[in-house]
Design an enzyme around this catalytic site. Structure first.
Site, mmCIF file in Angstrom:
data_model
loop_
_atom_site.group_PDB
_atom_site.id
_atom_site.type_symbol
_atom_site.label_atom_id
_atom_site.label_comp_id
_atom_site.label_asym_id
_atom_site.label_seq_id
_atom_site.Cartn_x
_atom_site.Cartn_y
_atom_site.Cartn_z
ATOM 1 N N VAL A 1 22.461 -23.433 9.252
ATOM 2 C CA VAL A 1 23.140 -22.334 9.823
ATOM 3 C C VAL A 1 22.858 -20.927 8.951
ATOM 4 C CG1 VAL A 1 25.002 -23.647 10.955
ATOM 5 C CG2 VAL A 1 24.932 -23.336 8.351
ATOM 6 N N HIS A 2 21.678 -20.609 8.907
ATOM 7 C CA HIS A 2 21.279 -19.496 8.282
ATOM 8 C C HIS A 2 22.117 -18.301 8.156
ATOM 9 C CE1 HIS A 2 17.046 -21.028 7.993
ATOM 10 N NE2 HIS A 2 17.040 -21.548 9.097
ATOM 11 N N ASP A 3 22.336 -18.010 9.295
ATOM 12 C CA ASP A 3 23.214 -16.674 9.516
ATOM 13 C C ASP A 3 24.482 -16.528 9.166
ATOM 14 O OD1 ASP A 3 20.866 -15.583 10.654
ATOM 15 O OD2 ASP A 3 21.274 -16.072 12.604
ATOM 16 N N ALA A 4 25.085 -17.861 9.233
ATOM 17 C CA ALA A 4 26.471 -17.877 8.595
ATOM 18 C C ALA A 4 26.794 -17.465 7.395
ATOM 19 C CB ALA A 4 27.080 -19.354 9.016
ATOM 20 N N THR B 1 19.321 -20.037 2.342
ATOM 21 C CA THR B 1 20.071 -20.571 3.746
ATOM 22 C C THR B 1 19.678 -21.856 4.144
ATOM 23 O OG1 THR B 1 18.471 -19.332 4.948
ATOM 24 C CG2 THR B 1 20.418 -17.879 4.412
#
Length: 331
Positions: A254-257, A203
């Site tokens: 944008v780790h979570d994407a 990420t």
């Protein structure tokens, strides 16, 4: 990607948090294109306290005209190891922008607890719902403790968290979501043998830059959603630079994407099958995630861990879907 299949049903477990919000924007686009069905959002204490993550999720849903989605409030976390990450995301989790959005119509006090909402939805549709967990695993662990075996009723569980071959982002060894509540992570890691995990190793390659944001903004520069997205990106860019998260690159992570790429654009990813464990007792290493990379039989493997991402391919998909969202959300 075509729209002739049944939409993928998703529970998003989240602690907004700026990169959580961009993941939620992506889900909103996929919902409006008919590829995803957002069954519920279960908010968690993490980046900011539970009341603020609940409010942020509700406000973002209203901004995207999806205000009828059920939202749960985070379970209590009496023994958390870190207070929050408001230094990155702002005290409201939204870059201090919550005041620019309409008041929340859902009540935090009256909302169901997130663990109860997870149990309810999985029991209603066993094997039919994918859980995307982009927060500390407080809610999932609480649901498993309250109803043992409940997490096996999810179609899949996709987790953003951990750091294996690189330093952590809150300690030299631990990533925030794992370190915030290691006991919760341990319970979830022990719940099934097919978790899908996205660590910092991959990420941290995903910096959303100013040029990328300009592509999105040009589609509908006057829209309320577009303006909010731009202001949040500017805030996250500044805090990311201050805390050296992007190695000086003008943008934010944008780790979570990346969790959504697994469901909708899997060709952008590579995985390794392994056993993932979490350290819960170390004096200096609590919250560290470990994976067995020895050349030996993995009879007790419990996860698929992302090991690489096609960065240009990822952003091609991500940006086009966000442009679609701001283009159809005309004020």
């Amino acid at each position: 990607m075509t729209g002739d299949r049944n939409p993928i049903k998703i529970i998003l477990d989240t602690d907004p948090g700026g990169d959580d919000i961009f993941a939620l924007f992506w889900i909103q686009s996929l919902v409006k294109q008919g590829f995803a069905e957002l069954v519920a959002i279960t908010t968690a204490e993490g980046n900011v306290p539970a009341k603020y993550t609940f409010n942020a999720a509700c406000q973002i849903l209203e901004l995207g005209d999806l205000e009828n989605i059920p939202v749960g409030r985070g379970v209590d976390v009496p023994h958390k190891r870190f207070n929050d990450a408001s230094h990155i995301h702002g005290p409201d989790g939204m870059g201090n922008l919550s005041r620019t959005l309409p008041e929340v119509r859902q009540s935090f006090t009256d909302a169901p607890l997130s663990d109860d909402l997870i149990i309810e939805k999985l029991q209603e549709q066993p094997g039919g719902i994918t859980i995307i967990a982009i927060a500390p695993l407080n809610n999932l662990a609480a649901a498993e403790a309250k109803s043992p075996g409940i997490l096996t009723l999810a179609r899949e569980i996709i987790i953003m968290g951990g750091a294996f071959h690189i330093p952590g982002n809150v300690t030299p060894y631990a990533e925030f979501n794992m370190a915030f509540n290691p006991q919760a992570a341990k319970r979830v890691f022990n719940s099934r043998n097919d978790l899908v995990i996205f660590p910092l190793d991959v990420t941290q390659k995903l910096v959303l830059t100013r040029n990328m944001m300009e592509q999105i903004v040009r589609v509908n520069p006057q829209g309320q959603l577009t303006q909010f997205m731009q202001e949040l990106a500017d805030f996250l860019t500044q805090t990311s630079l201050q805390h050296r998260e992007t190695k000086g690159e003008y943008g934010f992570l944008v780790h979570d994407a990346l969790t959504l790429a697994y469901l909708f654009y899997p060709e952008t990813l590579q995985f390794s099958r392994t056993r993932v464990s979490i350290e819960t007792k170390g004096e200096f290493t609590t919250g560290q995630t470990l994976m067995d990379i020895r050349h030996s039989l993995k009879e007790i493997a419990n996860a698929w861990v992302a090991v690489d991402v096609d960065v240009p391919g990822f952003f091609t998909c991500f940006l086009e879907d966000l442009k679609t969202l701001v283009g159809i959300t005309i004020d």
